[in-house]
Motif scaffolding. Structure first.
Motif, PDB file in Angstrom:
ATOM      1  N   UNK A  16      -7.248   0.090  -2.035  1.00 15.69           N
ATOM      2  CA  UNK A  16      -7.723   1.402  -2.315  1.00 15.69           C
ATOM      3  C   UNK A  16      -7.487   1.957  -0.596  1.00 15.69           C
ATOM      4  N   UNK A  17      -6.625   2.878  -0.319  1.00 14.33           N
ATOM      5  CA  UNK A  17      -6.655   3.577   0.805  1.00 14.33           C
ATOM      6  C   UNK A  17      -7.350   4.886   0.807  1.00 14.33           C
ATOM      7  N   UNK A  32     -12.117  11.672   1.304  1.00 14.22           N
ATOM      8  CA  UNK A  32     -12.162  11.234  -0.122  1.00 14.22           C
ATOM      9  C   UNK A  32     -11.029  11.076  -0.670  1.00 14.22           C
ATOM     10  N   UNK A  33      -9.861  11.796  -0.260  1.00 19.48           N
ATOM     11  CA  UNK A  33      -8.513  11.741  -0.732  1.00 19.48           C
ATOM     12  C   UNK A  33      -8.123  10.253  -0.612  1.00 19.48           C
ATOM     13  N   UNK A  34      -7.644   9.908  -1.675  1.00 14.09           N
ATOM     14  CA  UNK A  34      -7.176   8.054  -1.677  1.00 14.09           C
ATOM     15  C   UNK A  34      -6.057   8.134  -2.646  1.00 14.09           C
ATOM     16  N   UNK A  35      -5.524   6.672  -2.381  1.00 10.48           N
ATOM     17  CA  UNK A  35      -4.551   6.308  -3.337  1.00 10.48           C
ATOM     18  C   UNK A  35      -4.842   4.690  -3.519  1.00 10.48           C
ATOM     19  N   UNK A  36      -4.217   4.096  -4.657  1.00 13.75           N
ATOM     20  CA  UNK A  36      -4.423   2.543  -4.608  1.00 13.75           C
ATOM     21  C   UNK A  36      -3.281   2.102  -4.813  1.00 13.75           C
ATOM     22  N   UNK A  37      -3.006   0.738  -4.444  1.00 16.28           N
ATOM     23  CA  UNK A  37      -1.803  -0.115  -4.539  1.00 16.28           C
ATOM     24  C   UNK A  37      -2.140  -1.241  -5.350  1.00 16.28           C
ATOM     25  N   UNK A  38      -1.360  -1.324  -6.443  1.00 12.88           N
ATOM     26  CA  UNK A  38      -1.471  -2.537  -7.317  1.00 12.88           C
ATOM     27  C   UNK A  38       0.024  -3.080  -7.551  1.00 12.88           C
ATOM     28  N   UNK A  39       0.024  -4.117  -6.796  1.00 16.48           N
ATOM     29  CA  UNK A  39       1.287  -4.772  -6.699  1.00 16.48           C
ATOM     30  C   UNK A  39       2.189  -4.156  -5.688  1.00 16.48           C
ATOM     31  N   UNK A  40       3.278  -3.704  -6.262  1.00 23.57           N
ATOM     32  CA  UNK A  40       4.034  -2.807  -5.269  1.00 23.57           C
ATOM     33  C   UNK A  40       4.316  -1.339  -5.685  1.00 23.57           C
ATOM     34  N   UNK A  41       3.232  -1.108  -6.685  1.00 27.79           N
ATOM     35  CA  UNK A  41       3.209   0.475  -7.100  1.00 27.79           C
ATOM     36  C   UNK A  41       1.962   1.172  -6.456  1.00 27.79           C
ATOM     37  N   UNK A  80      -9.306  -0.105   9.292  1.00 28.75           N
ATOM     38  CA  UNK A  80      -8.910   1.322   9.508  1.00 28.75           C
ATOM     39  C   UNK A  80      -7.923   1.366  10.324  1.00 28.75           C
ATOM     40  N   UNK A  81      -6.931   2.367   9.873  1.00 28.46           N
ATOM     41  CA  UNK A  81      -5.702   2.602  10.543  1.00 28.46           C
ATOM     42  C   UNK A  81      -5.660   3.995  10.924  1.00 28.46           C
ATOM     43  N   UNK A  82      -5.439   4.313  12.176  1.00 28.84           N
ATOM     44  CA  UNK A  82      -5.565   5.759  12.761  1.00 28.84           C
ATOM     45  C   UNK A  82      -4.407   6.793  12.230  1.00 28.84           C
ATOM     46  N   UNK A  90      -8.593  11.565  12.238  1.00 33.60           N
ATOM     47  CA  UNK A  90      -8.909  10.803  10.992  1.00 33.60           C
ATOM     48  C   UNK A  90      -8.748   9.412  11.065  1.00 33.60           C
ATOM     49  N   UNK A  91      -9.151   8.570  10.181  1.00 36.94           N
ATOM     50  CA  UNK A  91      -8.980   7.356   9.831  1.00 36.94           C
ATOM     51  C   UNK A  91      -8.915   7.032   8.228  1.00 36.94           C
ATOM     52  N   UNK A  92      -7.833   5.994   8.197  1.00 40.47           N
ATOM     53  CA  UNK A  92      -7.768   5.509   6.689  1.00 40.47           C
ATOM     54  C   UNK A  92      -8.185   4.297   6.760  1.00 40.47           C
ATOM     55  N   UNK A  93      -8.999   4.174   5.929  1.00 46.00           N
ATOM     56  CA  UNK A  93      -9.843   2.932   5.414  1.00 46.00           C
ATOM     57  C   UNK A  93      -8.958   2.133   4.329  1.00 46.00           C
ATOM     58  N   UNK A  94      -8.831   0.758   4.426  1.00 47.81           N
ATOM     59  CA  UNK A  94      -7.967   0.008   3.473  1.00 47.81           C
ATOM     60  C   UNK A  94      -8.917  -1.155   2.895  1.00 47.81           C
TER      61      UNK A  94
END
Length: 123
Positions: A16-17, A32-41, A80-82, A90-94
């Protein structure tokens, strides 16, 4: 060492990013904006969009974060990625948020190698 016959399974972490930050964000992301990575999707919640530049900064690290690693490896702790925009704080937390099993034969046409040291040799 080769895999036992018929055993081509492996596991990856689901990720979850999430955007975290305060102040102006030129890419239009909100806390709070996010996306998820499941496998390669990639899975985006309805109504959310992401800047291609933000995704370009994140994509190279995601496959490495999906894989298990040694507990002392920095990949297991740094999350965290800048933002790629130098004017944005902003940072993006994985976060790793579960595991999923896959079969080699279901994700590639290439057969398993007989030796992990030499993937060019086919069984």
């Amino acid at each position: 060492m080769s895999q036992p016959a018929g055993d081509d399974q492996f596991e990856l972490f689901d990720l979850r990013v999430e955007w975290e930050g305060d102040g102006p964000c030129w890419c239009k992301a909100k806390a709070g904006d996010h996306f998820e990575l499941h496998g390669e999707q990639l899975h985006f919640p309805p109504g959310q969009s992401w800047s291609i530049y933000t995704l370009a900064a994140l994509l190279p690290i995601l496959p490495a974060k999906q894989r298990p690693c040694h507990p002392n490896d920095w990949m297991s702790t740094d999350a965290r990625v800048a933002c790629p925009d130098p004017n944005c704080k902003a940072r993006f937390v994985i976060r790793r948020c579960g595991t999923r099993s896959f079969n080699h034969a279901a994700v590639t046409a290439e057969p398993l190698a007989t030796s992990p040291q030499d993937p060019s040799k086919k069984p």
